[in-house]
Design a protein around this motif. Sequence first.
Motif, PDB file in Angstrom:
ATOM      1  N   UNK A  80      -0.103  -9.227   5.300  1.00 44.36           N
ATOM      2  CA  UNK A  80       0.700  -7.889   5.735  1.00 44.36           C
ATOM      3  C   UNK A  80      -0.337  -6.669   5.279  1.00 44.36           C
ATOM      4  N   UNK A  81      -0.009  -5.479   6.149  1.00 45.52           N
ATOM      5  CA  UNK A  81      -0.816  -4.437   5.633  1.00 45.52           C
ATOM      6  C   UNK A  81       0.443  -3.315   5.832  1.00 45.52           C
ATOM      7  N   UNK A  82       0.565  -2.685   4.568  1.00 44.38           N
ATOM      8  CA  UNK A  82       1.657  -1.626   4.466  1.00 44.38           C
ATOM      9  C   UNK A  82       1.189  -0.194   4.845  1.00 44.38           C
ATOM     10  N   UNK A  83       2.004   0.596   5.320  1.00 46.41           N
ATOM     11  CA  UNK A  83       1.496   1.777   5.795  1.00 46.41           C
ATOM     12  C   UNK A  83       1.502   2.563   4.511  1.00 46.41           C
ATOM     13  N   UNK A  84       0.488   3.876   4.373  1.00 46.08           N
ATOM     14  CA  UNK A  84       0.848   4.774   3.494  1.00 46.08           C
ATOM     15  C   UNK A  84       0.977   6.122   4.093  1.00 46.08           C
ATOM     16  N   UNK A  85       1.114   7.346   3.097  1.00 47.86           N
ATOM     17  CA  UNK A  85       1.576   8.397   3.431  1.00 47.86           C
ATOM     18  C   UNK A  85       0.923   9.684   2.648  1.00 47.86           C
ATOM     19  N   UNK A  86       0.434  10.570   3.203  1.00 47.75           N
ATOM     20  CA  UNK A  86      -0.206  11.649   2.738  1.00 47.75           C
ATOM     21  C   UNK A  86       0.825  12.669   2.145  1.00 47.75           C
ATOM     22  N   UNK A  87       0.620  13.016   0.913  1.00 46.52           N
ATOM     23  CA  UNK A  87       1.623  14.052   0.182  1.00 46.52           C
ATOM     24  C   UNK A  87       0.794  15.281  -0.073  1.00 46.52           C
ATOM     25  N   UNK A  88       0.867  16.492   0.463  1.00 45.07           N
ATOM     26  CA  UNK A  88       0.048  17.761   0.305  1.00 45.07           C
ATOM     27  C   UNK A  88       0.843  18.443  -0.720  1.00 45.07           C
ATOM     28  N   UNK A  89       0.083  18.931  -1.643  1.00 45.23           N
ATOM     29  CA  UNK A  89       0.380  19.707  -2.814  1.00 45.23           C
ATOM     30  C   UNK A  89      -0.638  20.633  -2.776  1.00 45.23           C
ATOM     31  N   UNK A  90      -0.497  21.452  -4.198  1.00 49.26           N
ATOM     32  CA  UNK A  90      -1.375  22.740  -4.352  1.00 49.26           C
ATOM     33  C   UNK A  90      -2.652  22.365  -4.526  1.00 49.26           C
TER      34      UNK A  90
END
Length: 350
Positions: free
Chosen positions: A328-338
């Motif tokens: 399995x290959x799981x998705x990732x997510x970009x979290x944008x901060x300061x």
Amino acid sequence: MRQQVAKLAGVSEATVSRVLNGVGPVKEATKQRVLAAAAELGYVPNALAQQFARKKSGNLGVVLPHMAKVSLFSTYYFSEMLSGIGSEVQAAGNDLLLLFREADQPRNYAALFQSQKIDALIVLGATDMPQDRSALEELAKDGYPFCVLNQRYSQRGGDSSFLTVDADHWSGSQDAVRHLIDIGCSRIAFINGPEQYSNSIDRREGYLSVLAASGLPIEQQLMLTGNYSRKSGYELADQLAELIASGRADSIFAANDRMAIGAMQGLREHGLEAGRDYALCGYDDADAARMASPQLTSVAVPFQEMGRKAASLLLGSGIEGADASRSAVLPVELIIRESTGVQQHRSKQR
């Protein structure tokens, strides 16, 4: 109590043992009669006796690398994956056996199965080095059930002879670099980890692919290497400060948060602040990313979910085989901060 179950079900005690231990052939009608009798009498078989009857230990083994001067249990990467593995193992009624691997120690994983210490194995911190690869090939050849976490032994998107659970680090890297370009950066320095890890290769390829697609030059002087430690990021700060001061770099993408935070601390000593003088993006979205000042833009990797997935692929009603096709290959997510100079928000999940 087994004698009472046998009498109520109208079968022999040997048949009761076969049903409750899950060994030997038993007709389905007989099995259901025994289970109904056991339930009526409130009989709960001894788990340890069941394990001996099945010649199983009831243990899922987890191999961890021994890292000098590093507490693995306080490291976000390992603690999150172990938490996910542990929750799945507990839910399945099994136990977890932690096994620490010294850097120069032989990888005789097969001996753990042969001694019946474990029924299946999850390997953390594996590398694409001959010693690791040969040990895993031996397990696969002998048919032992195992899963490799966050390390791949094939080309991206290709087949592998090993069961693996990974995250989509290639896409995560692409998202990070696209974000930097979207906010106006065009000279993006990259701090990668050692290329004995497949995720380092994926992040490098993601970085390079977005630069090429955007028509930006690929400059070797902007591609630096650390070892995933905060110290290695900090030690690159002098070189990064020179690149920023000369205008050769306007942003930094680091392949994990520890290196990003180390670089940010070192650059602060040069009077350079993330989000003001340069944009900075990390990777993993560890707790430290949210506690940093400024808070760190990062790619969130579902380490807990990866741990649960690896355990669930090996555990079921009992220990199952390790079919590489179930990788399995799981998705990732970009979290944008300061740290990239913009208000916090979440990117669209891939």
